[in-house]
Design a protein around this motif. Structure first.
Motif, PDB file in Angstrom:
ATOM      1  N   MET A 172      -1.168  -3.293  20.581  1.00  0.00           N
ATOM      2  CA  MET A 172      -2.429  -3.869  20.115  1.00  0.00           C
ATOM      3  C   MET A 172      -2.402  -4.110  18.612  1.00  0.00           C
ATOM      4  SD  MET A 172      -6.299  -2.497  20.712  1.00  0.00           S
ATOM      5  CE  MET A 172      -7.673  -3.250  19.824  1.00  0.00           C
TER       6      MET A 172
ATOM      7  N   GLY B 216       0.872  -1.176   0.000  1.00  0.00           N
ATOM      8  CA  GLY B 216       0.000   0.000   0.000  1.00  0.00           C
ATOM      9  C   GLY B 216       0.903   1.218   0.000  1.00  0.00           C
TER      10      GLY B 216
ATOM     11  N   LYS C 293      -3.663 -11.835  14.753  1.00  0.00           N
ATOM     12  CA  LYS C 293      -4.984 -12.486  14.641  1.00  0.00           C
ATOM     13  C   LYS C 293      -5.419 -12.597  13.180  1.00  0.00           C
ATOM     14  CE  LYS C 293      -6.906 -10.715  18.930  1.00  0.00           C
ATOM     15  NZ  LYS C 293      -7.885  -9.739  19.425  1.00  0.00           N
TER      16      LYS C 293
ATOM     17  N   LEU D 246      -7.101  -5.562   7.815  1.00  0.00           N
ATOM     18  CA  LEU D 246      -6.161  -4.656   8.497  1.00  0.00           C
ATOM     19  C   LEU D 246      -6.745  -3.254   8.582  1.00  0.00           C
ATOM     20  CD1 LEU D 246      -2.343  -4.475   8.104  1.00  0.00           C
ATOM     21  CD2 LEU D 246      -3.653  -2.418   7.675  1.00  0.00           C
ATOM     22  N   LYS D 247      -7.333  -2.813   7.477  1.00  0.00           N
ATOM     23  CA  LYS D 247      -7.872  -1.450   7.448  1.00  0.00           C
ATOM     24  C   LYS D 247      -9.097  -1.297   8.345  1.00  0.00           C
ATOM     25  CE  LYS D 247      -7.670   0.654   3.327  1.00  0.00           C
ATOM     26  NZ  LYS D 247      -6.515   1.547   3.105  1.00  0.00           N
ATOM     27  N   GLU D 248      -9.743  -2.425   8.669  1.00  0.00           N
ATOM     28  CA  GLU D 248     -10.935  -2.352   9.526  1.00  0.00           C
ATOM     29  C   GLU D 248     -10.613  -2.410  11.016  1.00  0.00           C
ATOM     30  OE1 GLU D 248     -13.856  -4.788   6.428  1.00  0.00           O
ATOM     31  OE2 GLU D 248     -13.233  -5.703   8.311  1.00  0.00           O
ATOM     32  N   VAL D 249      -9.637  -3.206  11.391  1.00  0.00           N
ATOM     33  CA  VAL D 249      -9.481  -3.498  12.821  1.00  0.00           C
ATOM     34  C   VAL D 249      -8.143  -3.123  13.453  1.00  0.00           C
ATOM     35  CG1 VAL D 249     -11.155  -5.392  12.716  1.00  0.00           C
ATOM     36  CG2 VAL D 249      -8.715  -5.903  12.492  1.00  0.00           C
ATOM     37  N   VAL D 250      -7.095  -2.996  12.669  1.00  0.00           N
ATOM     38  CA  VAL D 250      -5.780  -2.762  13.291  1.00  0.00           C
ATOM     39  C   VAL D 250      -5.677  -1.298  13.708  1.00  0.00           C
ATOM     40  CG1 VAL D 250      -3.283  -2.814  12.948  1.00  0.00           C
ATOM     41  CG2 VAL D 250      -4.707  -4.642  11.999  1.00  0.00           C
ATOM     42  N   PRO D 251      -5.381  -1.038  15.011  1.00  0.00           N
ATOM     43  CA  PRO D 251      -5.369   0.351  15.489  1.00  0.00           C
ATOM     44  C   PRO D 251      -4.153   1.138  14.978  1.00  0.00           C
ATOM     45  CG  PRO D 251      -4.816  -1.147  17.271  1.00  0.00           C
ATOM     46  CD  PRO D 251      -5.164  -2.005  16.091  1.00  0.00           C
ATOM     47  N   ILE D 252      -4.285   1.555  13.725  1.00  0.00           N
ATOM     48  CA  ILE D 252      -3.300   2.422  13.080  1.00  0.00           C
ATOM     49  C   ILE D 252      -4.101   3.524  12.396  1.00  0.00           C
ATOM     50  CG2 ILE D 252      -1.541   2.581  11.264  1.00  0.00           C
ATOM     51  CD1 ILE D 252      -0.746  -0.289  11.900  1.00  0.00           C
ATOM     52  N   TRP D 253      -3.635   4.757  12.568  1.00  0.00           N
ATOM     53  CA  TRP D 253      -4.383   5.896  12.041  1.00  0.00           C
ATOM     54  C   TRP D 253      -3.530   6.666  11.052  1.00  0.00           C
ATOM     55  CZ3 TRP D 253      -3.932   4.412  17.093  1.00  0.00           C
ATOM     56  CH2 TRP D 253      -5.095   3.891  17.667  1.00  0.00           C
TER      57      TRP D 253
ATOM     58  N   VAL E 287       2.449  -0.079   4.001  1.00  0.00           N
ATOM     59  CA  VAL E 287       2.145  -1.430   4.476  1.00  0.00           C
ATOM     60  C   VAL E 287       2.596  -2.438   3.423  1.00  0.00           C
ATOM     61  CG1 VAL E 287      -0.227  -1.395   3.572  1.00  0.00           C
ATOM     62  CG2 VAL E 287       0.326  -2.927   5.449  1.00  0.00           C
TER      63      VAL E 287
ATOM     64  N   SER F 243      -0.794  -7.368  17.907  1.00  0.00           N
ATOM     65  CA  SER F 243      -1.679  -8.462  18.308  1.00  0.00           C
ATOM     66  C   SER F 243      -2.820  -8.645  17.298  1.00  0.00           C
ATOM     67  CB  SER F 243      -2.164  -8.166  19.730  1.00  0.00           C
ATOM     68  OG  SER F 243      -3.465  -8.582  19.946  1.00  0.00           O
TER      69      SER F 243
ATOM     70  N   ILE G 144      -5.399  -7.354   3.803  1.00  0.00           N
ATOM     71  CA  ILE G 144      -5.337  -5.886   3.712  1.00  0.00           C
ATOM     72  C   ILE G 144      -6.701  -5.272   4.044  1.00  0.00           C
ATOM     73  CG2 ILE G 144      -5.611  -5.888   1.160  1.00  0.00           C
ATOM     74  CD1 ILE G 144      -3.745  -3.286   3.378  1.00  0.00           C
TER      75      ILE G 144
ATOM     76  N   HIS H 156       3.867  -2.886   8.878  1.00  0.00           N
ATOM     77  CA  HIS H 156       3.279  -1.562   8.690  1.00  0.00           C
ATOM     78  C   HIS H 156       4.279  -0.509   9.123  1.00  0.00           C
ATOM     79  CE1 HIS H 156       0.342   1.589   8.256  1.00  0.00           C
ATOM     80  NE2 HIS H 156      -0.607   0.722   7.985  1.00  0.00           N
TER      81      HIS H 156
END
Lengths: 87, 140
Positions: B53, B31, B60, B113-120, B90, B56, B110, B78
């Protein structure tokens, strides 16, 4: 009981801090913590609906009962990766 | 291999992490920072993570991908901090015996990842900046 709170991204920027501490009565939930934080930081009220929460690095909803020493993170909408905008 | 880095992403370690004699395919996804978004001229992106997080949640995603598709291995890296236009934020690599499983698992990874991984992601553009996904952007 003492709870550590972490703030990220848009929330961190708006509150001008990346963490805080809260003292809550035993049995308090994530929802109780959010109400407490909204009173302490009125800027959070507008953002509350779009914020997710995690307890000890696992997503948890407002009904989750907290324990002493828990780390709660306020998670604004995530947008990792790149390419398509994610709104 | 699930990592967060603050420098340019090198694809070679991901390929090394997933390569295997039983694999007939390695699919990779990068990306990259696009120079335009929603009519704005993007000058750079800036990523922030909740690192413990995020790792983690990435792990998952790997476990879910392995349970849904017959893949051999998956690696996700990332980058955080400023990512200039054209550079990767990424990288995902997936290996499998046959290519369909690796393509599908990589696509899933991918998206998830965009839905749940806490990266902004904060987008810097001509005339302002905005946290993508939030309502707190400001022009100045």
């Amino acid at each position: 009981m003492d709870i550590r709170v972490r703030f990220f991204a848009s929330i961190r920027q708006k509150l001008r801090r990346d963490e805080g501490a809260c003292s809550l009565p035993a049995g308090a939930t994530v929802g109780d913590l959010l109400e407490h934080l909204c009173r302490e930081f009125p800027a959070l009220v507008d953002m509350r609906r779009s914020v997710s929460t995690a307890v000890n690095r696992e997503y948890a909803d407002a009904h989750h009962v907290l324990a002493d020493g828990d780390e709660v993170a306020l998670i604004p909408p995530v947008s990792g990766g790149s390419g398509d905008s994610h709104v | 291999m699930f990592e967060i880095v603050s420098q340019a992403i090198d694809l070679a370690p991901l390929l090394a992490a997933v390569s295997d004699p039983t694999a007939g395919a390695i699919v990779t996804f990068l990306g990259t920072t696009r120079n335009h978004n929603d009519g704005r001229r993007v000058t750079r992106l800036e990523y922030e993570a909740y690192p413990e997080m995020a790792i983690s949640e990435m792990r998952k995603i790997g476990e879910t991908a392995r349970s849904r598709w017959p893949i051999h291995a998956i690696a996700i890296v990332h980058r955080i901090g400023v990512v200039p236009v054209g550079e990767a934020s990424v990288a995902i690599a997936v290996s499998s015996a046959h290519r369909a499983a690796a393509f599908e698992a990589c696509h899933f990874a991918i998206d998830r990842l965009k839905e749940v991984v806490p990266i902004w992601k904060k987008e810097h553009f001509d005339g302002g900046e905005i946290w993508i996904g939030s309502q707190t952007g400001q022009r100045f």
